[in-house]
Design a protein around this motif. Structure first.
Motif, PDB file in Angstrom:
ATOM      1  N   THR A  85      15.328  12.613  -5.267  1.00 47.33           N
ATOM      2  CA  THR A  85      14.199  13.007  -4.434  1.00 47.33           C
ATOM      3  C   THR A  85      13.189  11.871  -4.429  1.00 47.33           C
ATOM      4  O   THR A  85      12.899  11.297  -5.474  1.00 47.33           O
ATOM      5  N   THR A  86      12.668  11.567  -3.247  1.00 46.19           N
ATOM      6  CA  THR A  86      11.601  10.587  -3.092  1.00 46.19           C
ATOM      7  C   THR A  86      10.361  11.362  -2.673  1.00 46.19           C
ATOM      8  O   THR A  86      10.367  12.015  -1.634  1.00 46.19           O
ATOM      9  N   SER A  87       9.315  11.292  -3.497  1.00 44.90           N
ATOM     10  CA  SER A  87       8.102  12.081  -3.242  1.00 44.90           C
ATOM     11  C   SER A  87       6.908  11.184  -2.967  1.00 44.90           C
ATOM     12  O   SER A  87       6.653  10.231  -3.707  1.00 44.90           O
ATOM     13  N   GLU A 115      20.613  14.472   3.855  1.00 45.32           N
ATOM     14  CA  GLU A 115      19.205  14.215   3.582  1.00 45.32           C
ATOM     15  C   GLU A 115      18.358  15.280   4.266  1.00 45.32           C
ATOM     16  O   GLU A 115      18.732  15.814   5.302  1.00 45.32           O
ATOM     17  N   GLN A 116      17.243  15.552   3.631  1.00 51.32           N
ATOM     18  CA  GLN A 116      16.330  16.573   4.131  1.00 51.32           C
ATOM     19  C   GLN A 116      14.905  16.119   3.842  1.00 51.32           C
ATOM     20  O   GLN A 116      14.612  15.637   2.752  1.00 51.32           O
ATOM     21  N   VAL A 117      14.016  16.276   4.817  1.00 56.28           N
ATOM     22  CA  VAL A 117      12.617  15.938   4.641  1.00 56.28           C
ATOM     23  C   VAL A 117      11.815  17.237   4.625  1.00 56.28           C
ATOM     24  O   VAL A 117      11.967  18.076   5.511  1.00 56.28           O
ATOM     25  N   THR A 138       0.800  -1.227   0.000  1.00 55.60           N
ATOM     26  CA  THR A 138       0.000   0.000   0.000  1.00 55.60           C
ATOM     27  C   THR A 138       0.836   1.283   0.000  1.00 55.60           C
ATOM     28  O   THR A 138       0.273   2.366  -0.007  1.00 55.60           O
ATOM     29  N   THR A 139       2.144   1.153   0.027  1.00 60.19           N
ATOM     30  CA  THR A 139       3.007   2.336   0.116  1.00 60.19           C
ATOM     31  C   THR A 139       3.967   2.391  -1.065  1.00 60.19           C
ATOM     32  O   THR A 139       4.712   1.448  -1.308  1.00 60.19           O
ATOM     33  N   SER A 140       3.914   3.506  -1.766  1.00 57.43           N
ATOM     34  CA  SER A 140       4.842   3.717  -2.881  1.00 57.43           C
ATOM     35  C   SER A 140       5.254   5.180  -2.912  1.00 57.43           C
ATOM     36  O   SER A 140       4.651   6.025  -2.252  1.00 57.43           O
ATOM     37  N   ALA A 141       6.276   5.463  -3.691  1.00 53.10           N
ATOM     38  CA  ALA A 141       6.754   6.844  -3.837  1.00 53.10           C
ATOM     39  C   ALA A 141       7.398   6.978  -5.206  1.00 53.10           C
ATOM     40  O   ALA A 141       7.818   5.995  -5.821  1.00 53.10           O
ATOM     41  N   GLU A 182       8.425  15.085   0.929  1.00 55.40           N
ATOM     42  CA  GLU A 182       9.479  14.949  -0.061  1.00 55.40           C
ATOM     43  C   GLU A 182      10.788  14.725   0.694  1.00 55.40           C
ATOM     44  O   GLU A 182      11.123  15.467   1.607  1.00 55.40           O
ATOM     45  N   PHE A 183      11.507  13.696   0.298  1.00 48.12           N
ATOM     46  CA  PHE A 183      12.746  13.295   0.958  1.00 48.12           C
ATOM     47  C   PHE A 183      13.866  13.535  -0.041  1.00 48.12           C
ATOM     48  O   PHE A 183      13.916  12.896  -1.086  1.00 48.12           O
TER      49      PHE A 183
END
Length: 137
Positions: free
Chosen positions: A70-72, A98-100, A51-54, A77-78
């Protein structure tokens, strides 16, 4: 979080270890086999659980010097940066950052709390991974 470490390996060796991992992940997630030259601005969806994707997007790629992505998700956004600096033939400084960035005050507070609690373990595991890459040379 920021981690900076000097490794006793060439910059090109570290860079290619990272890129090999990226290419493997893309193949596993999408079935596609892009070349290293096609990775700049490459974007794909990564499934973490049922159930979790990015969406992962490679935002900067400079051979032997930098890999950013970037992972959104719909909530945050990571942003991750690997800066690679050759100090000598077999000595490389790796800077990982890394930054969130989250939407909404409560989500930001949750990310800050989780980041503080989990940060120590993630930092320790990342340094262990760097040491393993160094030892594989």
């Amino acid at each position: 979080m920021k981690i900076q470490q000097v490794l006793n390996i060439p910059a090109s060796f570290f860079y290619h270890k990272v890129i090999d991992s990226v290419l493997y992940d893309i193949k596993a997630q999408t079935g596609e086999t892009p070349t290293e030259e096609q990775l700049a601005d490459y974007s794909y969806v990564k499934q973490f659980t049922k159930t979790t994707s990015a969406r992962l997007t490679i935002t900067k790629l400079v051979p032997n010097e930098a890999y950013y992505y970037t992972t959104s998700t719909n909530q945050s956004e990571f942003k991750v940066k690997y800066d690679i600096k050759a100090l000598a033939d077999n000595k490389t400084e790796v800077t990982y950052q890394e930054q969130v960035v989250s939407e909404g005050y409560m989500r930001q507070m949750n990310d800050m709390l989780v980041g503080t609690i989990m940060g120590f373990m993630r930092r320790k595991n990342f340094k262990k991974m760097l040491t393993q890459i160094e030892q594989s040379y």
